[in-house]
Design a protein around this motif. Structure first.
Motif, PDB file in Angstrom:
ATOM      1  N   LYS A  46      64.048  58.546 116.173  1.00 31.26           N
ATOM      2  CA  LYS A  46      64.285  58.791 114.763  1.00 31.26           C
ATOM      3  C   LYS A  46      64.396  57.482 113.994  1.00 31.26           C
ATOM      4  O   LYS A  46      63.863  57.340 112.878  1.00 31.26           O
ATOM      5  CB  LYS A  46      65.561  59.608 114.574  1.00 31.26           C
ATOM      6  CG  LYS A  46      65.873  59.936 113.108  1.00 31.26           C
ATOM      7  CD  LYS A  46      67.113  60.814 112.978  1.00 31.26           C
ATOM      8  CE  LYS A  46      67.387  61.145 111.510  1.00 31.26           C
ATOM      9  NZ  LYS A  46      68.573  62.022 111.337  1.00 31.26           N
ATOM     10  N   ALA A  47      65.063  56.512 114.583  1.00 28.16           N
ATOM     11  CA  ALA A  47      65.238  55.225 113.922  1.00 28.16           C
ATOM     12  C   ALA A  47      63.907  54.494 113.770  1.00 28.16           C
ATOM     13  O   ALA A  47      63.663  53.829 112.759  1.00 28.16           O
ATOM     14  CB  ALA A  47      66.227  54.367 114.713  1.00 28.16           C
ATOM     15  N   ILE A  48      63.035  54.608 114.770  1.00 29.98           N
ATOM     16  CA  ILE A  48      61.717  53.964 114.691  1.00 29.98           C
ATOM     17  C   ILE A  48      60.927  54.523 113.521  1.00 29.98           C
ATOM     18  O   ILE A  48      60.252  53.790 112.790  1.00 29.98           O
ATOM     19  CB  ILE A  48      60.948  54.137 116.018  1.00 29.98           C
ATOM     20  CG1 ILE A  48      61.593  53.281 117.117  1.00 29.98           C
ATOM     21  CG2 ILE A  48      59.472  53.755 115.845  1.00 29.98           C
ATOM     22  CD1 ILE A  48      61.029  53.518 118.495  1.00 29.98           C
ATOM     23  N   GLN A  49      61.016  55.836 113.321  1.00 30.27           N
ATOM     24  CA  GLN A  49      60.328  56.467 112.195  1.00 30.27           C
ATOM     25  C   GLN A  49      60.980  56.100 110.862  1.00 30.27           C
ATOM     26  O   GLN A  49      60.294  55.882 109.861  1.00 30.27           O
ATOM     27  CB  GLN A  49      60.347  57.995 112.373  1.00 30.27           C
ATOM     28  CG  GLN A  49      59.571  58.494 113.576  1.00 30.27           C
ATOM     29  CD  GLN A  49      58.080  58.201 113.466  1.00 30.27           C
ATOM     30  OE1 GLN A  49      57.495  58.297 112.394  1.00 30.27           O
ATOM     31  NE2 GLN A  49      57.472  57.835 114.580  1.00 30.27           N
ATOM     32  N   LYS A  50      62.294  56.006 110.875  1.00 33.78           N
ATOM     33  CA  LYS A  50      63.043  55.787 109.642  1.00 33.78           C
ATOM     34  C   LYS A  50      63.005  54.325 109.195  1.00 33.78           C
ATOM     35  O   LYS A  50      63.006  54.030 107.987  1.00 33.78           O
ATOM     36  CB  LYS A  50      64.505  56.207 109.860  1.00 33.78           C
ATOM     37  CG  LYS A  50      65.353  56.255 108.605  1.00 33.78           C
ATOM     38  CD  LYS A  50      65.105  57.494 107.797  1.00 33.78           C
ATOM     39  CE  LYS A  50      66.067  57.603 106.634  1.00 33.78           C
ATOM     40  NZ  LYS A  50      65.755  58.749 105.756  1.00 33.78           N
ATOM     41  N   PHE A  51      62.945  53.403 110.162  1.00 32.76           N
ATOM     42  CA  PHE A  51      63.006  51.974 109.847  1.00 32.76           C
ATOM     43  C   PHE A  51      61.811  51.251 110.484  1.00 32.76           C
ATOM     44  O   PHE A  51      61.969  50.501 111.452  1.00 32.76           O
ATOM     45  CB  PHE A  51      64.316  51.378 110.348  1.00 32.76           C
ATOM     46  CG  PHE A  51      65.541  52.178 109.987  1.00 32.76           C
ATOM     47  CD1 PHE A  51      65.947  52.286 108.670  1.00 32.76           C
ATOM     48  CD2 PHE A  51      66.267  52.850 110.970  1.00 32.76           C
ATOM     49  CE1 PHE A  51      67.067  53.028 108.317  1.00 32.76           C
ATOM     50  CE2 PHE A  51      67.382  53.593 110.640  1.00 32.76           C
ATOM     51  CZ  PHE A  51      67.785  53.688 109.309  1.00 32.76           C
ATOM     52  N   PRO A  52      60.610  51.469 109.955  1.00 36.53           N
ATOM     53  CA  PRO A  52      59.396  50.931 110.577  1.00 36.53           C
ATOM     54  C   PRO A  52      59.309  49.402 110.576  1.00 36.53           C
ATOM     55  O   PRO A  52      58.541  48.837 111.353  1.00 36.53           O
ATOM     56  CB  PRO A  52      58.265  51.543 109.731  1.00 36.53           C
ATOM     57  CG  PRO A  52      58.898  51.861 108.420  1.00 36.53           C
ATOM     58  CD  PRO A  52      60.306  52.253 108.745  1.00 36.53           C
ATOM     59  N   GLU A  53      60.080  48.738 109.724  1.00 38.21           N
ATOM     60  CA  GLU A  53      60.027  47.275 109.660  1.00 38.21           C
ATOM     61  C   GLU A  53      60.930  46.606 110.699  1.00 38.21           C
ATOM     62  O   GLU A  53      60.870  45.390 110.872  1.00 38.21           O
ATOM     63  CB  GLU A  53      60.427  46.797 108.257  1.00 38.21           C
ATOM     64  CG  GLU A  53      59.511  47.288 107.150  1.00 38.21           C
ATOM     65  CD  GLU A  53      58.061  46.930 107.396  1.00 38.21           C
ATOM     66  OE1 GLU A  53      57.799  45.779 107.777  1.00 38.21           O
ATOM     67  OE2 GLU A  53      57.183  47.803 107.215  1.00 38.21           O
ATOM     68  N   ASN A  54      61.752  47.380 111.362  1.00 31.98           N
ATOM     69  CA  ASN A  54      62.652  46.824 112.371  1.00 31.98           C
ATOM     70  C   ASN A  54      61.881  46.630 113.680  1.00 31.98           C
ATOM     71  O   ASN A  54      61.539  47.593 114.363  1.00 31.98           O
ATOM     72  CB  ASN A  54      63.842  47.764 112.594  1.00 31.98           C
ATOM     73  CG  ASN A  54      64.891  47.161 113.513  1.00 31.98           C
ATOM     74  OD1 ASN A  54      64.582  46.509 114.507  1.00 31.98           O
ATOM     75  ND2 ASN A  54      66.152  47.392 113.193  1.00 31.98           N
ATOM     76  N   ILE A  55      61.595  45.381 114.034  1.00 33.53           N
ATOM     77  CA  ILE A  55      60.763  45.107 115.202  1.00 33.53           C
ATOM     78  C   ILE A  55      61.503  45.318 116.515  1.00 33.53           C
ATOM     79  O   ILE A  55      60.876  45.430 117.578  1.00 33.53           O
ATOM     80  CB  ILE A  55      60.192  43.674 115.151  1.00 33.53           C
ATOM     81  CG1 ILE A  55      61.316  42.638 115.280  1.00 33.53           C
ATOM     82  CG2 ILE A  55      59.391  43.464 113.880  1.00 33.53           C
ATOM     83  CD1 ILE A  55      60.819  41.202 115.354  1.00 33.53           C
TER      84      ILE A  55
END
Length: 254
Positions: A46-55
């Motif tokens: 969910k976080a990957i989808q929600k925060f796409p700029e977080n590498i």
């Protein structure tokens, strides 16, 4: 509310949820808490989808998949990211981590490709260290010393602690007696092909021909090349590309 980024003095900062999920993922992967991965995976997804700029979130997903022995799933996850952002260092660094234990040559190639991308030095410290660790296994002392020295230089300039790993390397005999490369650019270029082939190895081979160079009245200073190939339906397809877009065209004179 926990998923809403925080704003302070006109700048956006990670939300509570993003920070908690990233930190928890770090602990789980670092301590290899295999029993926690299945439970925590949905939160990370969910976080990957929600925060796409977080590498870091894709990085920890790769780590999770590796810990579960799902190397193929990890590769399938990473490849589209690398294709979409192939000039971002962190995508190639992800691949370097993915192959770190299983394929040393490929891991080196991926880190070389990562360090060939434009990036601030503060962002690539870890990639330099990881490449150096692989190079030391192959006794490439001069190249490894350059990476460690650059990492130390960056941390020192930023007033950061070197940490145990970097400090320990400076005391080892190989570091003391080895010459330092001026830079590793030539080494990167001679080792990146293997990494780049990852993106295309599953594509069908097609016969083609590189045709003449031309310019358009609108852009007389930007030469293009015409390329023709035979597709899977045995039909000839042609298109043009900027000469600068394909590095292998650089040495072609006609």
């Amino acid at each position: 509310e926990d998923f809403i980024p925080n704003e302070y003095n006109g700048k956006l900062y990670p939300s509570r949820a993003e920070k908690v999920i990233q930190h928890a993922s770090k602990i789980i992967s670092k301590k290899k808490l295999l029993t926690e991965i299945d439970y925590f995976f949905p939160f990370l997804e969910k976080a990957i989808q929600k925060f796409p700029e977080n590498i870091w979130l894709p990085y920890y997903k790769v780590k999770f998949l590796q810990l579960q022995g799902r190397t193929d799933d990890a590769l399938n996850f990473v490849k589209p990211i690398v294709k979409a952002k192939n000039n971002d260092f962190w995508t190639w660094a992800l691949l370097g981590e993915l192959y770190y234990e299983s394929d040393q040559e490929m891991s080196i190639s991926c880190f070389c490709r990562a360090l060939s991308c434009p990036a601030e030095e503060s962002f690539i410290i870890n990639s330099r260290i990881r490449l150096a660790q692989q190079l030391l296994k192959k006794k490439y002392f001069s190249e490894a010393k350059f990476e460690i020295t650059k990492a130390i230089q960056t941390k020192t300039e930023q007033g950061l602690s070197l940490g145990f790993v970097l400090s320990a390397y400076t005391k080892e005999e190989w570091f003391t007696i080895s010459n330092t490369s001026t830079n590793n650019k030539e080494f990167y270029q001679s080792n990146i092909q293997k990494a780049e082939e990852i993106l295309f190895r599953d594509l069908p081979w097609m016969d083609g021909c590189l045709l003449g160079k031309f310019t358009t009245p609108e852009k007389p200073d930007k030469p293009r090349r015409k390329i023709a190939f035979i597709n899977q339906n045995k039909k000839i397809v042609s298109f043009s590309v900027s000469e600068k877009s394909i590095k292998s065209l650089n040495n072609i004179k006609k």
